[in-house]
Design an enzyme around this catalytic site. Structure first.
Site, PDB file in Angstrom:
ATOM      1  N   HIS A   1      28.304  39.723  37.356  1.00 47.51           N
ATOM      2  CA  HIS A   1      29.661  39.552  36.919  1.00 47.51           C
ATOM      3  C   HIS A   1      30.784  40.656  37.505  1.00 47.51           C
ATOM      4  O   HIS A   1      30.329  41.443  38.252  1.00 47.51           O
ATOM      5  CB  HIS A   1      29.820  39.605  35.548  1.00 47.51           C
ATOM      6  CG  HIS A   1      28.924  38.553  34.782  1.00 47.51           C
ATOM      7  ND1 HIS A   1      29.219  37.177  34.885  1.00 47.51           N
ATOM      8  CD2 HIS A   1      27.826  38.624  34.100  1.00 47.51           C
ATOM      9  CE1 HIS A   1      28.306  36.501  34.265  1.00 47.51           C
ATOM     10  NE2 HIS A   1      27.737  37.360  33.554  1.00 47.51           N
TER      11      HIS A   1
ATOM     12  N   CYS B   1      32.936  35.647  41.125  1.00 42.99           N
ATOM     13  CA  CYS B   1      34.336  34.996  41.079  1.00 42.99           C
ATOM     14  C   CYS B   1      35.292  36.074  41.646  1.00 42.99           C
ATOM     15  O   CYS B   1      34.894  37.233  41.801  1.00 42.99           O
ATOM     16  CB  CYS B   1      34.652  34.722  39.818  1.00 42.99           C
ATOM     17  SG  CYS B   1      33.694  33.376  39.108  1.00 42.99           S
TER      18      CYS B   1
END
Length: 466
Positions: free
Chosen positions: A295, A338
């Protein structure tokens, strides 16, 4: 995909026999990895895989038309797809329209031209090069061609042994190979400039050929995987990331890299691990590869302790001054994360994934202005990337598939990553799109060397194409 198109593909599937399915699979090897094709026994399953790979899309059945044309099923081309032999011949003359490579077409045509006695003779002459169990009496010439490719006997740019085998008893087939080679040479010619000097004729300048990085050592280098799966906040567990690690280890071990995976690292540990590898002596290695799965947030990767490490700091460990033994050699970073929380809108087409998709959160700003560094990101800045809990991340799985498919064809890394961009970019994921990004200061082509044996397919103990 609409019900009408599904019905159409089902009808075509029913009309195809086993040998024709084998031919379709062989002709599709430029677009679908061997390991996916080997398990297919039904034409309907084959068409489903083509849909997954984006080769069949709503309103676009051009690849199906080309395949039916290549195997001579003009009846299906006319009755089911409303096309014709003449129309396909015109279509395939348009540059870039043909999806089956000239190399794959050639091998298929050779298989069609050879008689059963010819194939027996080819098998006999290959006994010293291919295990006998792969040359059984029922093995077709397509199967034999696949084994020749797997064992490095033939390649897209090297058909010398095949010509030598056919010499003397099928010179007519050899003429096709010579024609293919001549056309390939013509395509390799770069446009050249012409300068005219007073009192002299026009002189052709030497065309510029792109230089390649040397890949001569074994191992070629380290492939380091930093894989954050279980976080201290259990709600952030990244299901599916283990599949990504397995895929990368499989591919890069096959490519002769020393592959190491480090699981569940805190932010400081991630930086320390990358720095540790930058301090190693890479003098006898050609390259360095690092995969990071986690993440994150803008410009940062998150450790399992919820602290962050800057991507720029990780990459900077491998500048020429910080890692002199890799100076002038390629340093590759692939980051599954991301780069924000935005989502790309999508056109209305069939979704590629039925499993639950999650997002990772991490971006990248800019890389240090240093040579020989490449960063492959799962998505462009400001947007999410997707990971399937059952099968792994969209980007990494596609990258590994394309490496398996295109490295044996001696495609360079930028070409492979462009193919990844194309495939991931065309998919629809939970109604949204994803667009990977390549940032590169590589100065040369990077072509991974394929070991003669064992092949990646043999490592996985798969059977040959039916």
């Amino acid at each position: 995909m609409s019900a009408d198109v599904q019905k159409l593909l089902s009808d075509i599937s029913e009309a195809l026999i086993t040998d024709e399915l084998a031919a379709l699979k062989f002709l599709s090897l430029d677009h679908v990895p061997m390991r996916k094709l080997e398990a297919i026994q039904r034409a309907q399953d084959f068409f489903e895989v083509l849909q997954e790979k984006g080769m069949i899309e709503a309103g676009n059945l051009s690849f199906v038309k080309e395949l039916l044309y290549r195997i001579g099923r003009i009846d299906l081309l006319v009755a089911q797809l409303g096309s014709s032999r003449e129309e396909m011949e015109r279509e395939l003359q348009i540059p870039g329209r043909a999806k089956v490579s000239a190399y794959r077409q050639l091998l298929y045509e050779i298989a069609e031209d050879l008689t059963q006695e010819d194939v027996k003779r080819v098998k006999f002459l290959l006994q010293k090069h291919i295990p006998r169990k792969k040359l059984q009496d029922n093995a077709s010439m397509l199967k034999v061609s696949l084994e020749m490719e797997r064992n490095g006997i033939i390649k897209e740019d090297d058909l010398a042994m095949l010509k030598d085998i056919l010499k003397g008893f099928r010179d007519d087939v050899n003429k096709k190979i010579y024609t293919y080679e001549e056309k390939k040479k013509e395509k390799l010619h770069y446009p050249v400039s012409v300068s005219v000097h007073p009192g002299q004729g026009a002189e052709r300048e030497t065309p510029h050929v792109v230089e390649s990085y040397k890949m001569k050592n074994n191992p070629h280098g380290y492939c380091v995987i930093l894989n954050n799966y279980i976080f201290k906040n259990l709600h952030e567990t990244r299901e599916g990331t283990v599949k990504d690690g397995e895929a990368v280890k499989r591919v890069f071990k096959w490519l002769q890299f020393e592959t190491v995976e480090h699981m569940d690292l805190e932010a400081k540990q991630m930086y320390a691990k990358v720095k540790e590898y930058s301090k190693k002596d890479h003098s006898n290695m050609d390259c360095f590869v690092c995969f990071i799965f986690s993440h994150g947030d803008k410009d940062k990767i998150k450790g399992i302790d919820h602290e962050f490490v800057n991507i720029k700091d990780l990459v900077s460990c491998f500048t020429g001054s910080n890692c002199p033994s890799l100076a002038g050699k390629p340093k590759l970073f692939f980051i599954q994360a991301c780069q924000g929380s935005g989502v790309h809108p999508a056109v209305t087409v069939k979704e590629d994934f039925s499993g639950h998709l999650e997002t990772d959160a991490t971006p990248l700003t800019s890389i240090p202005d240093q040579a020989d560094i490449l960063i492959g990101m799962a998505t462009v800045e400001g947007f999410e990337s997707y990971r399937c809990e059952e099968t792994g991340s969209v980007y990494i799985q596609c990258l590994c598939d394309k490496m398996e498919l295109l490295c044996p064809l001696r495609k360079d890394l930028i070409t492979i990553l462009t193919e990844v961009n194309n495939e991931v970019g065309r998919r629809v994921l939970n109604g949204w799109k994803q667009m990977p990004k390549i940032t590169s200061t590589l100065r040369k082509e990077l072509i991974f060397q394929i070991p003669q044996c064992p092949s990646i397919e043999k490592q996985k103990n798969k059977n040959t194409l039916s």
